[in-house]
Design a protein around this motif. Sequence first.
Motif, PDB file in Angstrom:
ATOM      1  N   VAL A 271       0.857  -1.157  -0.247  1.00 22.07           N
ATOM      2  CA  VAL A 271       0.446  -0.153  -0.258  1.00 22.07           C
ATOM      3  C   VAL A 271       0.612   1.772   0.029  1.00 22.07           C
ATOM      4  O   VAL A 271       1.660   2.103   0.818  1.00 22.07           O
ATOM      5  CB  VAL A 271      -1.064   0.156   1.252  1.00 22.07           C
ATOM      6  N   ILE A 272       0.825   1.760  -0.845  1.00 19.52           N
ATOM      7  CA  ILE A 272       1.736   3.043  -0.819  1.00 19.52           C
ATOM      8  C   ILE A 272       0.799   4.586  -1.166  1.00 19.52           C
ATOM      9  O   ILE A 272       0.125   4.528  -1.554  1.00 19.52           O
ATOM     10  CB  ILE A 272       2.727   3.173  -3.106  1.00 19.52           C
ATOM     11  N   THR A 273       1.966   5.402   0.016  1.00 15.46           N
ATOM     12  CA  THR A 273       0.713   6.670   0.182  1.00 15.46           C
ATOM     13  C   THR A 273       1.833   8.083   0.202  1.00 15.46           C
ATOM     14  O   THR A 273       2.716   7.202   0.259  1.00 15.46           O
ATOM     15  CB  THR A 273       0.559   6.379   1.369  1.00 15.46           C
ATOM     16  N   ASN A 274       1.404   8.873  -1.403  1.00 14.21           N
ATOM     17  CA  ASN A 274       2.015   9.548  -1.331  1.00 14.21           C
ATOM     18  C   ASN A 274       1.768  11.295  -0.296  1.00 14.21           C
ATOM     19  O   ASN A 274       0.599  11.916  -0.563  1.00 14.21           O
ATOM     20  CB  ASN A 274       2.067   9.790  -2.430  1.00 14.21           C
ATOM     21  N   ALA A 275       2.493  10.679   0.576  1.00 13.20           N
ATOM     22  CA  ALA A 275       2.503  11.773   1.479  1.00 13.20           C
ATOM     23  C   ALA A 275       3.284  13.329   1.638  1.00 13.20           C
ATOM     24  O   ALA A 275       3.165  14.150   2.372  1.00 13.20           O
ATOM     25  CB  ALA A 275       2.172  11.559   3.002  1.00 13.20           C
TER      26      ALA A 275
ATOM     27  N   SER B 108       6.889   7.863 -12.154  1.00  8.84           N
ATOM     28  CA  SER B 108       7.988   6.757 -12.433  1.00  8.84           C
ATOM     29  C   SER B 108       7.984   5.467 -11.267  1.00  8.84           C
ATOM     30  O   SER B 108       9.263   5.059 -11.020  1.00  8.84           O
ATOM     31  CB  SER B 108       8.751   7.149 -13.723  1.00  8.84           C
ATOM     32  N   LEU B 109       6.982   5.650 -10.388  1.00 13.63           N
ATOM     33  CA  LEU B 109       7.502   4.548  -9.198  1.00 13.63           C
ATOM     34  C   LEU B 109       7.497   3.612  -9.818  1.00 13.63           C
ATOM     35  O   LEU B 109       7.085   3.089 -10.426  1.00 13.63           O
ATOM     36  CB  LEU B 109       6.229   4.835  -8.075  1.00 13.63           C
ATOM     37  N   ALA B 110       8.650   2.686  -8.849  1.00 11.41           N
ATOM     38  CA  ALA B 110       8.832   0.885  -9.444  1.00 11.41           C
ATOM     39  C   ALA B 110       8.663   0.084  -8.042  1.00 11.41           C
ATOM     40  O   ALA B 110      10.015   0.975  -7.749  1.00 11.41           O
ATOM     41  CB  ALA B 110       9.688   0.531 -10.487  1.00 11.41           C
ATOM     42  N   ILE B 111       8.662  -0.763  -8.075  1.00 15.38           N
ATOM     43  CA  ILE B 111       9.068  -1.928  -6.706  1.00 15.38           C
ATOM     44  C   ILE B 111       9.950  -3.265  -7.289  1.00 15.38           C
ATOM     45  O   ILE B 111       8.917  -4.074  -8.282  1.00 15.38           O
ATOM     46  CB  ILE B 111       8.335  -2.236  -5.908  1.00 15.38           C
ATOM     47  N   ASN B 112      11.510  -3.539  -7.164  1.00 15.69           N
ATOM     48  CA  ASN B 112      11.528  -4.431  -7.268  1.00 15.69           C
ATOM     49  C   ASN B 112      11.744  -5.375  -6.652  1.00 15.69           C
ATOM     50  O   ASN B 112      12.608  -4.786  -5.334  1.00 15.69           O
ATOM     51  CB  ASN B 112      12.941  -4.104  -8.775  1.00 15.69           C
TER      52      ASN B 112
ATOM     53  N   GLU C 159       5.939  -2.349 -14.421  1.00 16.93           N
ATOM     54  CA  GLU C 159       4.711  -1.919 -14.362  1.00 16.93           C
ATOM     55  C   GLU C 159       5.389  -0.080 -13.464  1.00 16.93           C
ATOM     56  O   GLU C 159       5.894  -0.550 -12.154  1.00 16.93           O
ATOM     57  CB  GLU C 159       3.504  -1.766 -13.886  1.00 16.93           C
ATOM     58  N   PHE C 160       5.403   0.691 -13.456  1.00 17.73           N
ATOM     59  CA  PHE C 160       6.060   1.908 -13.147  1.00 17.73           C
ATOM     60  C   PHE C 160       3.995   3.227 -13.052  1.00 17.73           C
ATOM     61  O   PHE C 160       2.781   2.711 -13.644  1.00 17.73           O
ATOM     62  CB  PHE C 160       6.200   3.398 -14.231  1.00 17.73           C
TER      63      PHE C 160
ATOM     64  N   SER D  19      11.752   2.835  -6.621  1.00 20.23           N
ATOM     65  CA  SER D  19      12.516   4.008  -7.529  1.00 20.23           C
ATOM     66  C   SER D  19      11.199   4.845  -7.898  1.00 20.23           C
ATOM     67  O   SER D  19      10.891   4.580  -7.981  1.00 20.23           O
ATOM     68  CB  SER D  19      13.588   2.955  -8.042  1.00 20.23           C
ATOM     69  N   TYR D  20      11.615   6.150  -7.841  1.00 20.15           N
ATOM     70  CA  TYR D  20      10.504   7.167  -8.100  1.00 20.15           C
ATOM     71  C   TYR D  20      11.280   8.701  -8.261  1.00 20.15           C
ATOM     72  O   TYR D  20      12.294   7.823  -7.437  1.00 20.15           O
ATOM     73  CB  TYR D  20       9.153   7.278  -6.904  1.00 20.15           C
ATOM     74  N   LYS D  21      10.542   9.621  -8.814  1.00 23.33           N
ATOM     75  CA  LYS D  21      11.038  10.655  -9.102  1.00 23.33           C
ATOM     76  C   LYS D  21       9.335  11.184  -8.661  1.00 23.33           C
ATOM     77  O   LYS D  21       8.656  11.400  -9.008  1.00 23.33           O
ATOM     78  CB  LYS D  21      10.866  10.599 -10.442  1.00 23.33           C
ATOM     79  N   ASN D  22      10.683  12.439  -8.510  1.00 20.87           N
ATOM     80  CA  ASN D  22       9.981  13.759  -7.728  1.00 20.87           C
ATOM     81  C   ASN D  22       9.503  14.471  -9.273  1.00 20.87           C
ATOM     82  O   ASN D  22      10.141  14.796  -9.746  1.00 20.87           O
ATOM     83  CB  ASN D  22      10.717  14.510  -6.993  1.00 20.87           C
ATOM     84  N   HIS D  23       7.545  14.165  -9.536  1.00 17.34           N
ATOM     85  CA  HIS D  23       7.361  14.877 -10.359  1.00 17.34           C
ATOM     86  C   HIS D  23       8.167  16.563 -11.003  1.00 17.34           C
ATOM     87  O   HIS D  23       8.217  17.702 -12.192  1.00 17.34           O
ATOM     88  CB  HIS D  23       5.766  15.319 -10.526  1.00 17.34           C
ATOM     89  N   GLU D  24       7.925  17.540  -9.769  1.00 15.77           N
ATOM     90  CA  GLU D  24       8.300  19.219  -9.918  1.00 15.77           C
ATOM     91  C   GLU D  24      10.242  18.821 -10.778  1.00 15.77           C
ATOM     92  O   GLU D  24      10.578  19.364 -11.163  1.00 15.77           O
ATOM     93  CB  GLU D  24       8.027  19.257  -8.352  1.00 15.77           C
ATOM     94  N   ASN D  25      10.793  18.256  -9.901  1.00 17.16           N
ATOM     95  CA  ASN D  25      12.465  18.721 -10.445  1.00 17.16           C
ATOM     96  C   ASN D  25      12.855  17.466 -10.579  1.00 17.16           C
ATOM     97  O   ASN D  25      13.941  17.923 -11.257  1.00 17.16           O
ATOM     98  CB  ASN D  25      13.726  19.160  -8.688  1.00 17.16           C
ATOM     99  N   SER D  26      11.981  16.618 -11.243  1.00 19.77           N
ATOM    100  CA  SER D  26      12.697  15.585 -11.589  1.00 19.77           C
ATOM    101  C   SER D  26      14.195  14.336 -11.184  1.00 19.77           C
ATOM    102  O   SER D  26      14.398  13.773 -12.105  1.00 19.77           O
ATOM    103  CB  SER D  26      13.522  15.450 -13.138  1.00 19.77           C
ATOM    104  N   ASN D  27      13.724  14.781  -9.852  1.00 16.42           N
ATOM    105  CA  ASN D  27      14.693  14.075 -10.016  1.00 16.42           C
ATOM    106  C   ASN D  27      14.905  12.374  -9.101  1.00 16.42           C
ATOM    107  O   ASN D  27      13.883  12.257  -8.148  1.00 16.42           O
ATOM    108  CB  ASN D  27      14.965  14.996  -7.812  1.00 16.42           C
ATOM    109  N   LYS D  28      14.841  11.282  -8.567  1.00 20.77           N
ATOM    110  CA  LYS D  28      15.110  10.266  -8.950  1.00 20.77           C
ATOM    111  C   LYS D  28      15.599  10.020  -7.807  1.00 20.77           C
ATOM    112  O   LYS D  28      16.923   9.888  -7.238  1.00 20.77           O
ATOM    113  CB  LYS D  28      15.725   9.189  -9.785  1.00 20.77           C
TER     114      LYS D  28
END
Length: 123
Positions: A28-32, A39-43, A49-50, A77-86
Amino acid sequence: MKSILNITFLASLLFLCTSCHFNKGHFVITNASDFKIDSLAINPNTKQEFISLDQGESMAYSISMTEAKSDGSYFISYKNHENSNKISKSFGYYSNGHQIEDEIHITVLNDTVLIKSKFDKTY
């Protein structure tokens, strides 16, 4: 004889249903955070899938672990949409390609990722 066939059929059906559950990782993933997650992925996710999550959004997410036949840890792994930091982080543990927990709760904050394991079964 017919009852033995029925019992065998039911046992086989139960085995198939439970074996499918064990080849998946449940999260269960929550964006707080204050930003959209891209582009969130769990390996080990064998399907690669992203997903994306808006601020304040939560979702149940399952990954396929059919090819993860050894022991290891998860990797988010995921990217911050605002500044594209991974952002990436290793966490948890699976054994022989099976998730130990019943569910893993992941909360993404502005500066960290919180991981909480949930165990429903008592052994």
